[in-house]
Write an enzyme that holds these catalytic residues in place. Sequence first.
Site, mmCIF file in Angstrom:
data_model
loop_
_atom_site.group_PDB
_atom_site.id
_atom_site.type_symbol
_atom_site.label_atom_id
_atom_site.label_comp_id
_atom_site.label_asym_id
_atom_site.label_seq_id
_atom_site.Cartn_x
_atom_site.Cartn_y
_atom_site.Cartn_z
ATOM 1 C CG ASP A 9 59.408 18.054 34.003
ATOM 2 O OD1 ASP A 9 60.602 18.353 34.215
ATOM 3 O OD2 ASP A 9 58.477 18.508 34.702
ATOM 4 C CG ASP A 14 62.938 20.667 33.077
ATOM 5 O OD1 ASP A 14 62.039 21.385 33.548
ATOM 6 O OD2 ASP A 14 63.134 19.496 33.430
ATOM 7 C CG ASP A 240 64.688 21.425 36.647
ATOM 8 O OD1 ASP A 240 64.533 20.871 37.755
ATOM 9 O OD2 ASP A 240 63.829 21.393 35.755
#
Length: 307
Positions: A9, A14, A240
Site C-alpha cells: 500500500d 513501503d 516495512d
Amino acid sequence: MRRFLIDTDTASDDATAIVMALRHPEIHVEALTVVGGNVGLDQAVQNALYTVELCGENTPVYAGRATPVMRTLETAQNIHGEDGMGDCGLPLHSRVPAEGRAVDVIVDTILGSPGEITLVCLGPLSNVAAAVLRAPEIVDAVQRVVVMGGTGVHGPGNVSAMAEFNFWADPEAAHVVTSSGMPLEFVGWDISIASAVVDAERHAAMKALDTEFSRFAVSIAQAVRRFCLANGLEGDDLPDPIAMAYAIDPAPAETQRLHVNVMFGDGGHRGVMEVDRLGFIGGEPNVEIVTHYPGERFFELFLNALA
Ligand code: BDR
Ligand code: CA
C-alpha cells in the site's frame, strides 16, 4: 537471484522497503502489486511507480483492490501525509500502471514458478486474501510469505492497544491469510519499534549519505517523523523496511513457530493477533513469528540500499 513479489500500500516506509529490494544485488522483484491502505489505491499506485522509476527499473506495477474485502478503507494519511509520501512535493501523478489485475498477477506468478516465489506483504492483506480464495493452490506453491503485520506476542498496537495498522485495516483478509496454510512469517510492529526506530544518530547517518536515495528516504518520512516525535517516540520507525530486511536476510532473526488467529469484526479486538504462547492450546502452529531482529543488521542493510 531470489525472486520476490511485493504486495504494497505504497506510502513512505513501503517505498524505502521497495528500494531495498529493487537495489539488492541478489533479489529480482517480479512485480509490485498494489492495495489500498495507507492511502487510496490510485495514490499508492502512483507512489509505487515513482519509486520504481527512481530506482531506474522497469518492474511492472499492478493495481489491485481499492478496499478491504468486507469493509470500507480507512487510510493512514494523518500519519504519512496526504500523498502518503510526506507531502514533500514529489510529482506523484500521471504515471501509468501495467495492464492486468494485482490478484491475477499474484496467482499467476506463484503458480507459474512453484516453490520459487517469496511473497512480501507490506500492506493490508486484501489482495492476498482474494488471491488465496480464488486459487487455493497458491498456498502450497509459494515458497515464503513474509508479512509486515500484527504485533508479536505482547503488543503494543499502533492503531489500538493491541492492533497494528495492516491487520486492523483489513482484519477479515488477515484472518483468511493467517488460516490459509501458507508458509507465513510475520514481522510485527513490536519488532519495528524495538529495532527500527530512526533516532537522532541514525537520522544523521541517513542524511550524511546524501545520495538521491537517502534524500528520498528522509523527505518521504518527514510527516511520520513529525508525528512520532510529537508523540514521545525517539524518531520515526520503519516497519516495512525491517520486514524487507528480514525477507532478504532472515539468518540473524530469532523466531518462534506458534498458532496465530487474527480476530475480525469491530470493537477492541479488531485486527488483534491472538497467539497461543503455550503452543498446545490454540491448534497447529501456523506462523513463524519474528521475536527479534538485530537493529545493527537492519540499519546496515537499510543504509546500503540508500548509498
Ligand atoms: C504498517 O502500516 C503502515 O502504515 C506501514 O506502511 C506499515 O506497513 C505498520 O503498522
Ligand atoms: Ca505498508
